[in-house]
Each structure stands twice: as C-alpha cells, then as structure tokens.
Design an enzyme around this catalytic site. Structure first.
Site, short mmCIF file in Angstrom:
data_model
loop_
_atom_site.label_atom_id
_atom_site.label_comp_id
_atom_site.label_asym_id
_atom_site.label_seq_id
_atom_site.Cartn_x
_atom_site.Cartn_y
_atom_site.Cartn_z
N GLY A 1 21.94 33.56 188.84
CA GLY A 1 21.56 32.52 187.90
C GLY A 1 22.77 32.03 187.11
O GLY A 1 23.61 32.82 186.70
N ARG B 1 22.03 32.31 195.85
CA ARG B 1 21.74 33.68 196.28
C ARG B 1 21.78 33.72 197.80
O ARG B 1 21.34 32.78 198.45
CB ARG B 1 20.39 34.15 195.74
CG ARG B 1 20.40 34.34 194.22
CD ARG B 1 19.05 34.84 193.70
NE ARG B 1 19.13 35.25 192.30
CZ ARG B 1 18.98 34.44 191.27
NH1 ARG B 1 18.73 33.16 191.48
NH2 ARG B 1 19.07 34.89 190.03
N ASP C 1 23.86 41.77 187.80
CA ASP C 1 23.78 43.03 188.53
C ASP C 1 23.86 42.84 190.04
O ASP C 1 24.60 43.55 190.73
CB ASP C 1 22.48 43.74 188.15
CG ASP C 1 22.38 45.14 188.73
OD1 ASP C 1 22.98 46.06 188.15
OD2 ASP C 1 21.69 45.31 189.76
N THR D 1 25.07 36.47 182.20
CA THR D 1 23.63 36.29 182.37
C THR D 1 23.00 36.07 181.01
O THR D 1 23.32 36.79 180.05
CB THR D 1 22.97 37.50 183.05
OG1 THR D 1 21.55 37.45 182.86
CG2 THR D 1 23.47 38.82 182.50
N ASP E 1 20.16 36.76 180.01
CA ASP E 1 19.24 37.84 179.62
C ASP E 1 19.94 38.97 178.87
O ASP E 1 19.27 39.81 178.27
CB ASP E 1 18.53 38.41 180.85
CG ASP E 1 17.53 37.45 181.45
OD1 ASP E 1 17.16 36.48 180.76
OD2 ASP E 1 17.12 37.67 182.60
N ASP F 1 21.33 41.63 180.01
CA ASP F 1 20.72 42.86 180.50
C ASP F 1 21.62 43.68 181.43
O ASP F 1 21.13 44.45 182.26
CB ASP F 1 19.41 42.54 181.23
CG ASP F 1 19.61 41.61 182.43
OD1 ASP F 1 20.73 41.09 182.61
OD2 ASP F 1 18.65 41.41 183.19
N ARG G 1 12.81 38.40 182.28
CA ARG G 1 11.84 39.03 183.17
C ARG G 1 11.80 40.54 182.99
O ARG G 1 10.74 41.16 183.02
CB ARG G 1 12.16 38.70 184.63
CG ARG G 1 11.09 39.10 185.62
CD ARG G 1 11.33 38.48 186.98
NE ARG G 1 11.30 37.03 186.92
CZ ARG G 1 12.07 36.23 187.65
NH1 ARG G 1 12.94 36.74 188.48
NH2 ARG G 1 11.97 34.93 187.54
#
Length: 336
Positions: free
Chosen positions: A15, A76, A107, A135, A137, A139, A181
């Site tokens: 992303g 991707r 990741d 990212t 997020d 995360d 997510r």
C-alpha cells in the site's frame, strides 16, 4: 574488506503511504553523494520480475518531496511469492548489476526482500537488502513509527472535523471508519485528537453496550446532542455498527468510510523528515556492508535491526492511550 557497492535499486511495494517519494529522493541523492548509481524499480517486486526500471539521478527526484503516492508506483506480486518468480527477479538484478536493494513498504515488502536475498545467496550471488517502514497503519513491529502515519492521521482529522460541523448542525451521530485492519493506532490517535465519543480498535474486544451505548447515553445526559464514533476497519463494519446503534438507541447515525483518501495528500513535515533520514540511513547501511536489515525508529532515533529478527518482533500496543481516551470521554459533563 567489504565489497564496495556500485549500483543499487530502490522500490516501493504494498500500500502506498505519504512520504514514500521523500524516501526515494533521499535514497537517490545519498547514493549519488557516495558515488553509487541508483536504479528505480517500478511497481514493486513485480517490476523486478518484468525488468521495469528507470535510472535515477539527483535531478530526476527533484520536486517530489512534497508529493503523496509514489513516483515508482506500487503493486503486489503473487508471482514473487514463489521461487520461480524470484529467480526471474534475480536475473534482472544480474542484468542490471545491482549490489543491493532498498525496499520501501511494510511487512510483506520486507519478507519479500529477505526471501530474495536468501535465494541470491543460495545461487552464489550477493544481494544486500535494506527495508524502510512505510505504512499508514504504523504496524511494523520493530519500529515505533512508520512513514505515512502522521499524514494519514491529519487527513482523517481534517475530514472528521468537517463532518462534526454538520453533525452539530443537525444533532446527529456520525460513525466514521478509518483504516487499520490489524492495528488500531490510527483510529485511537485520531479519536483522541478529535474528541470522539467512542473509539473501536481490533486490539480491544468490543462490548457494544459498554463501548458505544453507555458512552452515547452519558454524552446525552450531559447535554450533548451530537456524537462521533471512530471505528478501525479491523474492529468491525461501520455500516453494521451504525445499524445497531439505530436499533438499540433509536438515533439515526450517518456512516462515513474514509477509505483511500487517507493514503493521499502531501506528506506532513514529520513524514518528510523521517523519510529523508531513513532513506539516508538505508544507503549508508548498504555502503557499510549490511546484508539485510530494516531501518527503524526507536524512541525518536534511527536504529538498524537484522531483518529476520525485525520480522519476528511484535509491537506492544500502547493501551494507556485508550485509558486516556476513557478518562476524557467517561464524564457526565462530556463535551468535544
């Protein structure tokens, strides 16, 4: 003595995140300052398989530090997940004479980097890889901060502030779904910043009565007639939550899913500066002989983690932030 690197590749994968362009710019310009040629790989690992590349120099990355998205595009690649696909990518590396790759992403991007580095080693080929966490997020287990998070938060806050204006005018409840997510960092950070009535995150099991119904009731008893509920996508569907609020309390919520608007926009100063530092550090790591590592932020400082170790690290969610939210919203005199 370590073999001097002469040419490296840089790619963005997964992303997109605001600040990726700033990282690409820093990689290219740092490489140039070290006498190293830089090749941009378009469309992530898929571009390495299909030999989709462009030679980059200092002038080719001018005027991109302020732009969102990624000039190298991103994608991707299912083919890259298997050995045959990575073999094609390695052939491109051989053809271009790449000594190393800087992979900017999350990741999955880093797991791909580690896999191709290991496969190269098995073939008697040396390919150094360095990862830069990007990212929205936030995360990535080894890093306290990832490129794009601050911009995404500010984008979400700006949108929700505008929504709140109309919610106040019509005395309504708004349920807003933000990205996340598997992680609630974005939702919780935004929730505190906009004074949300309630925030739902995947790290905390949702008790609908406790986490939403009671908070709206308390706010109503305190005189508030408009409510803001922020939901991380991994904690539930905003549409379903809105319907349940209507069923259980009788108010008519308006649901907004911010979606990919959170990924766009000009990166903030924090994301530009962090990306620039990370890009510089990534090239220096390659120049100093790092085989495969990730550039991470720990307590505001840049550190290098061996990639395999970094991918096994788990991020401890700062639940004290949720306690802060609770303290600021669980009051009978509630207001934004």
């Amino acid at each position: 003595m370590e073999r001097k690197i002469k040419r490296i590749g840089v790619l963005t994968s997964g992303g997109d995140a605001p600040g990726m362009n700033a990282a690409v710019r820093a990689v290219v310009r740092t490489a140039s300052s070290q006498g190293v040629q830089c090749v941009g790989i378009r469309r992530g690992w898929n571009g390495l398989i299909s030999s989709d590349f462009t030679v980059l120099d200092s002038s080719s990355v001018s005027h991109i530090i302020n732009k969102g998205g990624t000039m190298l595009y991103t994608a991707r690649s299912q083919e890259f997940l298997n050995e045959a696909g990575r073999a094609k990518a390695l052939n491109t590396c051989k053809l271009l004479g790449l000594d190393g790759i800087v992979a900017i992403g999350g990741d999955g991007t880093f797991r791909g980097a580690l896999a191709i580095s290991r496969q190269a080693s098995e073939c008697g080929m040396s390919l150094r890889v360095v990862g830069i966490p990007a990212t929205i997020d936030n995360d990535i287990g080894c890093s306290h901060y990832t490129i794009g998070f601050d911009t995404a938060c500010n984008t979400a806050i700006e949108c929700i502030d505008k929504l709140r204006d109309t919610m106040q005018s019509h005395e309504r409840c708004s349920v807003v779904e933000v990205m996340g997510r598997h992680a609630g960092y974005l939702a919780l950070y935004v929730g505190i910043a906009i004074g949300a009535t309630a925030v739902l995150i995947p790290e905390r099991e949702v008790d609908f009565d406790r986490d939403i119904v009671e908070k709206i009731r308390r706010a109503r008893l305190a005189g508030t007639t408009h409510y803001m509920v922020v939901v991380a996508e991994g904690a539930g569907s905003a549409m379903e939550i809105g319907e349940r609020i209507h069923q259980e309390i009788g108010i008519d919520p308006r649901v907004t899913v911010l979606g990919h608007i959170q990924r766009g926009g000009s990166p903030t100063a924090r994301d530009r500066e962090t990306a620039s530092r990370m890009g510089y550090e990534a090239v220096m790591a390659l120049a100093e002989g790092a085989e495969h590592c990730i550039i991470a932020v720990q307590n505001g400082c840049l550190v290098r983690f061996e990639m395999e170790e970094a991918l096994q690290m788990k991020k401890q969610f700062q639940m004290e932030r949720y306690q802060i939210l609770e303290a600021l919203t669980n009051r009978m005199d509630h207001d934004y």
